[in-house]
Structures are given as C-alpha cells and as structure tokens.
Design an enzyme around this catalytic site. Structure first.
Site, short mmCIF file in Angstrom:
data_model
loop_
_atom_site.label_atom_id
_atom_site.label_comp_id
_atom_site.label_asym_id
_atom_site.label_seq_id
_atom_site.Cartn_x
_atom_site.Cartn_y
_atom_site.Cartn_z
N HIS A 98 0.84 -1.20 0.00
CA HIS A 98 0.00 0.00 0.00
C HIS A 98 0.88 1.26 0.00
O HIS A 98 0.59 2.23 -0.70
CB HIS A 98 -0.87 0.06 1.26
CG HIS A 98 -1.86 -1.06 1.39
ND1 HIS A 98 -1.74 -2.05 2.34
CD2 HIS A 98 -3.00 -1.34 0.72
CE1 HIS A 98 -2.77 -2.87 2.25
NE2 HIS A 98 -3.55 -2.48 1.27
N GLN A 122 -18.05 -5.96 -1.43
CA GLN A 122 -17.19 -6.74 -2.31
C GLN A 122 -16.79 -8.08 -1.71
O GLN A 122 -16.04 -8.83 -2.32
CB GLN A 122 -15.97 -5.94 -2.74
CG GLN A 122 -14.90 -5.75 -1.67
CD GLN A 122 -13.85 -4.78 -2.12
OE1 GLN A 122 -14.10 -3.59 -2.30
NE2 GLN A 122 -12.63 -5.25 -2.31
P1 AMP Z 1 -6.55 -3.53 -0.48
O1 AMP Z 1 -6.38 -2.79 0.81
O2 AMP Z 1 -6.16 -4.96 -0.41
O3 AMP Z 1 -7.89 -3.29 -1.13
O4 AMP Z 1 -5.50 -2.89 -1.47
C1 AMP Z 1 -5.50 -1.52 -1.75
C2 AMP Z 1 -4.63 -1.28 -2.94
O5 AMP Z 1 -3.31 -1.72 -2.66
C3 AMP Z 1 -5.10 -2.08 -4.17
O6 AMP Z 1 -4.96 -1.28 -5.33
C4 AMP Z 1 -4.15 -3.24 -4.19
O7 AMP Z 1 -3.96 -3.78 -5.48
C5 AMP Z 1 -2.88 -2.59 -3.67
N1 AMP Z 1 -1.97 -3.62 -3.15
C6 AMP Z 1 -2.24 -4.56 -2.23
N2 AMP Z 1 -1.19 -5.36 -2.05
C7 AMP Z 1 -0.22 -4.92 -2.89
C8 AMP Z 1 1.11 -5.34 -3.17
N3 AMP Z 1 1.67 -6.38 -2.58
N4 AMP Z 1 1.81 -4.63 -4.09
C9 AMP Z 1 1.24 -3.57 -4.73
N5 AMP Z 1 0.00 -3.12 -4.49
C10 AMP Z 1 -0.73 -3.79 -3.59
#
Ligand code: AMP
Length: 281
Positions: free
Chosen positions: A38, A62
């Site tokens: 993040h 979701q």
């Molecule tokens: P989430 O909190 O899981 O909904 O993720 C929020 C954002 O962070 C989304 O755009 C995810 O794709 C991105 N994200 C989560 N994990 C990673 C990672 N390991 N590398 C890059 N981006 C990430």
C-alpha cells in the site's frame, strides 16, 4: 499535517481548497491493514501529485463470505500513524451511509465479461462491489490520478473498463506488485497466516515463476497441467490457475507473445491471489 476525515462535506471542502490552490490530487483507495505494498502506491501518488488522499474502508459489498469480512484484518490507528509518517494530506475513513448516499452508478453497464472471469467466477458479485465503492469514492474525491496495485490485476482491468465506459476524468496508474524478500506478494490477508503457513504459500510464486520460465517452451495445456501437478504436493487448495490474454483476461489456448498467469489458492482457509506477466521464450 495529515487530516483525518470521516465526513464527506469536510472531505470535499479540504479537497476543493487544495484544488483552488492549483494542487493536483492523487488518490489511493485501500481497505487498510496497511503494508509496504500500500505504501508504495502512496509514495508514487506523493511523487506525482501535490495532494494525496488515502481512503480506508473495508467494503462489505465486495465480500462474498461474511467470515472473510469479519476476519479481515483492521488496524485503523496504526494505519493512520503510518500515513502520517508518509506525510499524506488526507486519510479518509468513509461512513457507509454517506459514502453510498447517492448511487451515481448506472444500474447496469457492460464490462465485457472482465468481471465474470477468474476472481469474478469464484467470487460472484465481488467486482460489482468493487465497482460500486471505487465509483462512489471517485465521485467524492474527484482525483486527477488514482493508484491501484497490479497484484489485483483483474481489479485494475475492471476499473479501467469502468473508467473508459463512463468516461470518468481520472487517470489510473497500475503499480507493480510489492513482494516480501522470499517472493510472497504482500497482502493484508497474510497477517492471518502463521510463519509456517506463509512458507507454504510460497507455492504460489514458485508456480508463477515455473510458468514464466517455461512459457512458450511447450503448449499451454501441457504447461498448466505440469504446474498443477507440481502443486499437488503442496498443502493448499488451488482455486484456479490460468494463463490469460492480457487485455480480455480470456484463457489462452495457444501461446501468444505476451500473457498473464493468474493464480488463486486457499492456504489454511485464507484466500491468496497472485499473477505474473509471461513473455514467450
Ligand atoms: P486492499 O487494501 O487490499 O484493497 O489494497 C488496496 C490497494 O493496494 C489495491 O490497489 C491493491 O492492489 C494494492 N496492493 C495490495 N497489495 C499490494 C502489493 N503487494 N503490491 C502492490 N500493491 C498492492
């Protein structure tokens, strides 16, 4: 100073003030329990914009399993501190009723099947929920650029389609997957795995590397069968392993110069996903 905001009116006022000063607004939507993945999105937004907004919202719409929603890690206080350290301008904690107060989204619009494949097939309704929340957030934040991780490759494709279909004035930026030193893709859900289980989860990245190393050296069916066969030894439940077209996400029958391998598996009941770009040898 990092503002902590829950109310939309306040959010709009602060963003409008920044815009009135000629600042460009970058936006990073998250579900919190922040990790380096993040934070890479946040840093890129900080580099490319004058004003960065991060939202933290665990979006019930979701989730297609109430257990997954209940067990999803939440750490708002630590998240806020991390974002203060990154000198983010606004951390927005949306309130559900306000967030969806105006359903701006057209009832139905065609995502050309992107939302039905892979994750969509395994988690019915998942992308509808993603689209609803991202669209609502875009309406409130109105960013010039929004940052999404390519770890959720299909999510980026679906949101890109939504943005182009609805002609939304926002530029999407896909950020490469951030991994632990051992190759495991960082994910908030990893927090639910013991160290031993995290080691078991390395099967995902090993499988993707196997596909990357061998893509183009044999027919796709043979390659996938061989990868799945290797996975049988692992103590996890494979949901899907596919090699798909990079644009349409349709599974490929024949090797093309460039494709993406997508995997989803349950490791001790925790659902993990990962993907990798494949270039034919
Ligand atoms: P989430 O909190 O899981 O909904 O993720 C929020 C954002 O962070 C989304 O755009 C995810 O794709 C991105 N994200 C989560 N994990 C990673 C990672 N390991 N590398 C890059 N981006 C990430």
């Amino acid at each position: 100073m990092t503002h902590r905001i829950e109310e939309i009116l306040l959010l709009r006022a602060i963003i409008n003030e920044a815009k009135a000063q000629g600042k460009s607004v970058g936006f990073v939507p998250t579900m919190g329990a922040l990790h380096e993945g993040h934070l890479c999105l946040v840093r890129q937004s900080k580099e490319e914009n004058d004003f960065t907004v991060v939202s933290i919202y665990v979006n019930l719409r979701q989730f297609n399993s109430s257990d997954d929603f209940t067990n999803y890690p939440r750490n708002p206080e630590q998240d806020f501190i991390s974002l203060q350290q990154e000198a983010v301008d606004v951390v927005y904690f949306p309130q559900t009723l306000e967030l969806f107060s105006k359903e701006f989204l057209p009832e139905e619009f065609d995502l050309e099947g992107l939302d039905y494949r892979l994750e969509g097939a395994s988690r019915p309704g998942h992308f509808k929920g993603v689209i609803e929340v991202v669209h609502a957030l875009f309406q409130h934040v109105k960013p010039a650029k929004a940052y999404f991780g390519l770890k959720d490759f299909q999510q980026v494709a679906v949101i890109r389609k939504m943005v182009s279909t609805l002609n939304l004035p926002v530029k999407l930026v896909g950020v490469p997957t951030v991994r632990a030193e051992n190759g495991l893709a960082l994910s908030s859900r990893n927090q639910r795995l013991s160290l031993e289980e995290q080691t078991e989860a390395l099967v995902l990245i090993r499988t993707l590397i196997f596909l990357k190393d061998n893509y183009g050296k044999m027919p796709i069916n043979t390659l996938l069968a061989s990868a799945k066969n290797k996975m049988k030894r692992a103590d996890l439940y494979l949901d899907y392993l596919e090699i798909v077209d990079i644009e349409t996400l349709i599974p490929l029958k024949e090797t093309t110069p460039c494709a993406v391998a997508c995997i989803a598996a349950y490791c001790s009941g925790v659902r993990l996903i990962d993907n990798m770009l494949l270039i034919a040898h």
